[in-house]
Design an enzyme around this catalytic site. Sequence first.
Site, PDB file in Angstrom:
ATOM      1  N   GLU A  33       0.917  -1.301  -0.110  1.00 23.99           N
ATOM      2  CA  GLU A  33       0.023   0.021  -0.054  1.00 23.99           C
ATOM      3  C   GLU A  33       0.808   1.200  -0.224  1.00 23.99           C
ATOM      4  O   GLU A  33       1.848   1.490   0.902  1.00 23.99           O
ATOM      5  CB  GLU A  33      -0.959  -0.012   1.109  1.00 23.99           C
ATOM      6  CG  GLU A  33      -1.784   1.116   1.278  1.00 23.99           C
ATOM      7  CD  GLU A  33      -2.640   1.122   2.612  1.00 23.99           C
ATOM      8  OE1 GLU A  33      -2.695   0.328   3.325  1.00 23.99           O
ATOM      9  OE2 GLU A  33      -3.566   2.246   2.356  1.00 23.99           O
ATOM     10  N   ARG A 261       5.257 -13.374   9.612  1.00 22.10           N
ATOM     11  CA  ARG A 261       5.963 -12.203   9.006  1.00 22.10           C
ATOM     12  C   ARG A 261       7.395 -12.132   9.968  1.00 22.10           C
ATOM     13  O   ARG A 261       7.656 -12.744  10.806  1.00 22.10           O
ATOM     14  CB  ARG A 261       5.002 -10.845   9.665  1.00 22.10           C
ATOM     15  CG  ARG A 261       4.579 -10.745  11.211  1.00 22.10           C
ATOM     16  CD  ARG A 261       3.600  -9.807  11.655  1.00 22.10           C
ATOM     17  NE  ARG A 261       4.084  -8.481  11.261  1.00 22.10           N
ATOM     18  CZ  ARG A 261       3.569  -7.767  10.365  1.00 22.10           C
ATOM     19  NH1 ARG A 261       2.639  -8.238   9.520  1.00 22.10           N
ATOM     20  NH2 ARG A 261       3.873  -6.282  10.163  1.00 22.10           N
ATOM     21  N   LYS A 271       4.549   0.719   9.204  1.00 21.36           N
ATOM     22  CA  LYS A 271       4.488   2.185   8.595  1.00 21.36           C
ATOM     23  C   LYS A 271       4.126   3.061   9.578  1.00 21.36           C
ATOM     24  O   LYS A 271       4.483   4.260   9.655  1.00 21.36           O
ATOM     25  CB  LYS A 271       3.845   1.927   7.260  1.00 21.36           C
ATOM     26  CG  LYS A 271       4.819   1.565   6.254  1.00 21.36           C
ATOM     27  CD  LYS A 271       3.901   1.348   4.683  1.00 21.36           C
ATOM     28  CE  LYS A 271       3.457   0.186   4.370  1.00 21.36           C
ATOM     29  NZ  LYS A 271       2.415   0.137   3.353  1.00 21.36           N
TER      30      LYS A 271
END
Length: 554
Positions: A33, A261, A271
């Site tokens: 994104e 992850r 982020k």
Amino acid sequence: TPSTPSHFIRSIIEEDNRTGKWNGRVETRFPPEPNGHLHIGHAKSICLNFGLALDYNGICHLRFDDTNPEKEEQKYVDAIIESVRWLGFDWGEHLYYASDYFDQLYEFAEYLITQNKAYVDSSTADEIRQLRGTLTEPGKNSPYRDRSTTENLDLFRRMRAGEFPDGTHVLRAKIDMASPNINLRDPVLYRIRHVPHQRTGDKWCIYPMYDYTHCISDALERITHSLCTLEFEDHRPLYDWVLDQLSEKIPGHPQQIEFARLNLTYSVMSKRKLIELVENRLVDGWDDPRMNTLIGLRRRGYTPRSIRLFAERIGVSKADSWIDMTVLEDCVREDLNEHAQRRIAVLDPVLLIIDNFAEDQEEICYAPNHPKKPELGKREIHLTKQLYIDRDDFMEIPKKGFFRLAPGAEVRLRYAYIVKCTYLVKDEQGNILEIHCTYDPDTKSGTAGATTRKVRGNIHWLSTTHSHPVEIRLYDRLFNDSHPDTEGKDFKNSLNPDSRKIITGYIEPSLLKAQAEERFQFERHGYFVADRIDTKPNQPVFNRTTSLRNTWVK
Ligand code: ATP
Ligand code: MG
Ligand code: MG
């Protein structure tokens, strides 16, 4: 056949290839994104997706998952493109944007309405939340759930036409409010947002949700293996539900596969949190060399190869785990040890004066550019009467095991002679101003005499007249807590106050020509890179990438 270690995703692909499930096709994607810069966690996903495509003769798409115009910006798109390229990967012509599918996504949504699989809910966000239920309690149907197809279509079209303000209606999938999986309790597919989009301008005022967009984008692009992190395991039934409803419209049905992850100690990995560091000016920006963003690591001196090595070394599994920061640091050490040329720098200078050297005497010494690569040649280093050495290579009262310079002791000046410390000159406060020594002319490195006498210490030095002061930034870990982002803690309270020290150090003349991003080992100090922003012709600024060994002692 791939030489890299195997993992469960490779096993799935190899089995699919064996059974012919995808006719041998392997098509993956990396779907960021564009709401911030990529971090080292993304690198794991990039290396995995692009790496699999490379290994199995497949294709990896770069797809921007740009359905949240409030938070997304073109500058992040550009930066992400640059970072993926920098890491060494190539998507060929396969660059996509979820926003390119807005028309199709809309058409599919109308189709779901006509199939009685979606409805417009006019409840408030709070009402929707309340009726959703909990893990232990089933949800309840919305009073709007049984609207007619005609009414739903009419409302949905008017949502699109901009007739309603934000938050007044949403489109929801009609699945099962009693499902034990909360993701299946009639998830929202579209919401109204009167916000222009960086690519579609003000064409749309309704935007599709991630769970609806992602699976359709994958299917439209004919992705075979859609890899995502474990948090999405519970979303997989929804991924499959959407594609099952649309099987008449889109033929393919990619397989979603979840992997663990990356969690890295001494860092924050999202982020949203990295933005907080930037906005609160706790760092100098997204590319601050202490940030674990790819642009930060790049500025710090990390090489793409070292990051790919890291991704390979940490592996891919289904179990959540923590990777220690040293693993990352060791990867860059390993890479730079092999690939960086050696140079000399004195970071904390003190004068060393050779009393039996004449004032105008100069001698050329030769320093190899790489100890294991003689083909890289040698450089000339000028030895003169007055030198700089690093302050911690001297101890007035040497502690046990200290074999460097001390009163009466002998050391080798690297690539030159053995010297013996004779006396000190101090100021009134007792600070050492000069260290005096004599040299033994029969002991020059590379001559027969060098081997006759052994000394244990071997220190680097630079001539005061053949060296130049430059700015050097000594970076260390940004956080001094191994888990700064654990629940109940504010990671902003765990910043390491010593994470950056700016000093003036002395470099050998050949380093003046260092190009931005050129990397070196400063002998006995660590790995350094010429800062890619602040380095000017003949005026480099160096960033310490890492010390030679792990010395973290907090
Ligand atoms: P963040 O919370 O940092 O913004 P994200 O997952 O929301 O992360 P995206 O831009 O959506 O950010 O991520 C793109 C891809 O990178 C996703 O497929 C995601 O799974 C992967 N990714 C993100 N963080 C990690 C991580 N720590 N380890 C492995 N993959 C990751
Ligand atoms: Mg995301
Ligand atoms: Mg996120």
